[in-house]
Design an enzyme around this catalytic site. Structure first.
Site, PDB file in Angstrom:
ATOM      1  N   HIS A 185       0.819  -1.207   0.000  1.00  0.00           N
ATOM      2  CA  HIS A 185       0.000   0.000   0.000  1.00  0.00           C
ATOM      3  C   HIS A 185       0.859   1.265   0.000  1.00  0.00           C
ATOM      4  CE1 HIS A 185      -4.195   1.648   1.161  1.00  0.00           C
ATOM      5  NE2 HIS A 185      -4.253   1.082  -0.036  1.00  0.00           N
ATOM      6  N   HIS A 220      -3.157   2.201  12.473  1.00  0.00           N
ATOM      7  CA  HIS A 220      -2.642   1.527  11.261  1.00  0.00           C
ATOM      8  C   HIS A 220      -3.172   0.086  11.302  1.00  0.00           C
ATOM      9  CE1 HIS A 220      -0.123   0.696   7.910  1.00  0.00           C
ATOM     10  NE2 HIS A 220       1.085   0.746   8.444  1.00  0.00           N
ATOM     11  N   MET A 255     -12.905   2.484  14.839  1.00  0.00           N
ATOM     12  CA  MET A 255     -11.775   1.831  14.174  1.00  0.00           C
ATOM     13  C   MET A 255     -12.228   1.032  12.951  1.00  0.00           C
ATOM     14  SD  MET A 255      -9.398   3.071  15.577  1.00  0.00           S
ATOM     15  CE  MET A 255      -8.703   3.749  17.054  1.00  0.00           C
ATOM     16  N   PHE A 257     -12.525   2.680  10.024  1.00  0.00           N
ATOM     17  CA  PHE A 257     -13.150   3.675   9.138  1.00  0.00           C
ATOM     18  C   PHE A 257     -12.186   4.825   8.869  1.00  0.00           C
ATOM     19  CE2 PHE A 257     -16.657   1.241  10.487  1.00  0.00           C
ATOM     20  CZ  PHE A 257     -17.519   1.266   9.405  1.00  0.00           C
ATOM     21  N   HIS A 259      -9.531   7.012   6.023  1.00  0.00           N
ATOM     22  CA  HIS A 259      -8.227   6.734   5.420  1.00  0.00           C
ATOM     23  C   HIS A 259      -7.510   8.033   5.084  1.00  0.00           C
ATOM     24  CE1 HIS A 259      -5.202   4.947   2.770  1.00  0.00           C
ATOM     25  NE2 HIS A 259      -5.432   3.862   3.491  1.00  0.00           N
ATOM     26  N   ARG A 268     -10.435  -2.074  -1.309  1.00  0.00           N
ATOM     27  CA  ARG A 268     -10.284  -3.406  -0.712  1.00  0.00           C
ATOM     28  C   ARG A 268     -11.525  -3.808   0.073  1.00  0.00           C
ATOM     29  NH1 ARG A 268      -4.835  -1.669   2.245  1.00  0.00           N
ATOM     30  NH2 ARG A 268      -6.287   0.006   2.767  1.00  0.00           N
ATOM     31  N   ASP A 310      -9.594  -2.771   6.932  1.00  0.00           N
ATOM     32  CA  ASP A 310      -9.561  -3.490   8.204  1.00  0.00           C
ATOM     33  C   ASP A 310     -10.935  -3.860   8.751  1.00  0.00           C
ATOM     34  OD1 ASP A 310      -6.754  -3.527   8.565  1.00  0.00           O
ATOM     35  OD2 ASP A 310      -6.843  -1.382   8.946  1.00  0.00           O
ATOM     36  N   ARG A 335       2.105  -8.249   4.596  1.00  0.00           N
ATOM     37  CA  ARG A 335       2.805  -6.991   4.255  1.00  0.00           C
ATOM     38  C   ARG A 335       4.316  -7.157   4.199  1.00  0.00           C
ATOM     39  NH1 ARG A 335       0.917  -1.720   4.268  1.00  0.00           N
ATOM     40  NH2 ARG A 335      -0.943  -2.677   3.365  1.00  0.00           N
ATOM     41  N   ARG A 354      16.060  12.146   5.733  1.00  0.00           N
ATOM     42  CA  ARG A 354      16.271  12.999   6.895  1.00  0.00           C
ATOM     43  C   ARG A 354      15.642  14.351   6.578  1.00  0.00           C
ATOM     44  NH1 ARG A 354      16.753  17.216  10.125  1.00  0.00           N
ATOM     45  NH2 ARG A 354      18.349  17.041  11.756  1.00  0.00           N
TER      46      ARG A 354
END
Ligand code: COA
Length: 374
Positions: A185, A220, A255, A257, A259, A268, A310, A335, A354
């Site tokens: 992703h 995540h 949780m 919901f 993005h 997905r 998810d 993943r 950096r």
């Protein structure tokens, strides 16, 4: 302040380039190396997708057969790793088990030269399910399992080790499809963490260990477990609607919901939702799917927020008899392909990552000796 990211969290900032994946790109949607996610979910197996990500092209039949054999041959765990897994306490979250397991593997099977990076990626892909389920079965069932099974697929191997018998094909296929959907992703938080670590010319185990730490959080990958906790609280769709309305009023996060990149839907979700419905019918569960649908409806009606990958993954895994604490670790088992591909891509054109920070602290201060401080 010039250069500062006003909305925070690097939202909308292009932080590098990749040839691995598009996320919500106009005219493309979600693709892995140019292949549409729906084509991959409908026609490929997870090992084919892993090969695509790690080797840059879809495998021929011969290449796929060879790859499946390689993955099968690498499932065994060294005794020292088994000992470590047995020492990790039973009440540890399995994400922490994988974080420790990968880090320890980096001690006993160090990457050394980057020339062996493909071998390290294959080894991790093969042995993450073994590691997870060796620990799980040792602590839950008190058995030391043999992690080498005859199952060709990673999904079959996973469910076989978990349930101590080969899975139903519908369950194996659904798990396989979720592995495809979770595989890659773009610059999500864990992948970016992995690329930052890789950018210092560190080793693959360090980058993957850091990525697991990033994936663990509920904003995540941890969202699939949090989504399961949410839907399990309700007994009926009506109760779910009222409960979620109350949570929204209290400004609580729901949780599974929303993005950072997608604005109207997560591609997905349609696949996961379809599998959740099919599996609910297969196992005869008449409540969890309608409850999930009720939550989805109220989130859209009230907030125009859509279910992400998810949300329905939670019920999909639950219907297969997978304990909730293994949901996010399954994400890791998938993943690892995207992470490893990004690590290799970062190395192929490396530049230390950096960025700069906008300073918001005090101006220059006069030094005060310790005896004179108030
Ligand atoms: N439940 C309730 N409200 C939500 C929400 C959710 N799941 N997701 C976003 N919102 C709200 C925020 O509270 C915010 O409202 P405000 O403008 O009134 O403050 C608004 O929508 C914008 O959200 P924001 O947190 O700024 O978006 P983000 O891009 O920083 O965050 C996520 C993206 C994924 C972290 C966020 O949607 C979230 O926390 N989702 C739940 C966790 C989850 O499912 N993670 C997996 C992602 S694949």
């Amino acid at each position: 302040m010039a250069g500062a990211n006003k909305s925070g969290g690097l939202a909308g900032v292009t932080a590098g380039s990749t040839s691995l994946c598009t996320v919500g790109k106009e005219g493309a949607g979600l693709t892995y190396r140019g292949y549409d996610i729906y084509d991959l979910a409908d026609h490929a197996c997870f090992e084919e997708v892993a090969y695509l990500l790690l080797h840059g092209k879809l495998p021929t039949k011969k290449e796929l057969d060879g790859y499946v054999s390689t993955i099968k041959a690498n499932r065994g765990l060294p005794d020292a790793l088994k000992t470590v897994l047995e020492m990790v306490p039973a009440n540890t979250h399995p994400m922490d088990v994988l974080r420790t397991g990968v880090s320890f593997l980096g001690n006993i099977e160090p990457e050394g030269d980057f020339a062996s990076q493909n071998k390290v990626a294959d080894r991790l892909l093969s042995c993450l399910p073994s590691m997870l389920l060796y620990w799980h079965r040792f602590h839950v069932d008190g058995v030391r399992i043999d992690t080498e099974t005859d199952d060709d697929s990673i999904s079959g191997h996973f469910l076989h080790l978990l349930h101590d018998k080969p899975p139903k094909e519908l369950h194996r296929k659904c798990l396989d499809t979720t592995l495809i959907l979770y595989a890659e992703h773009e610059f999500n938080a864990s992948t970016f963490a992995g690329r930052v670590i890789t950018g210092t010319l560190s080793d693959m185990h360090s980058a993957v260990t850091g990525a697991i730490g990033a994936l663990r959080g509920p904003l995540h990958g941890g969202a699939n477990e949090a989504a399961m906790a949410l839907i399990s609280k309700f007994k009926t769709p009506e109760e779910a609607t009222a409960g979620v309305l109350g949570m929204l009023q209290r400004k609580e996060l729901i949780m599974g919901f929303g993005h950072r990149v997608y604005t109207t839907s997560d591609p997905r979700n349609a696949v996961n939702k379809r599998m959740s419905k099919a599996l609910a019918a297969d196992v005869g569960n008449t409540t969890l799917y309608p409850i999930s649908e009720a939550v989805e409806k109220v989130m859209w009606d009230e907030k125009k927020l859509f279910a992400n990958a998810d949300f329905f993954a939670a019920s999909v895994y639950h219907f297969m008899g997978i304990p909730t604490c293994l949901f996010t670790p399954i994400f890791v088992c998938s993943r690892i392909t995207g992470w490893a591909a990004h690590i290799m891509e970062q190395r192929s054109n490396n530049k230390l990552i950096r960025p700069a920070a906008e300073y918001i602290g005090p101006g220059l201060q006069n030094w005060v000796a310790i005896a004179d401080r108030k």
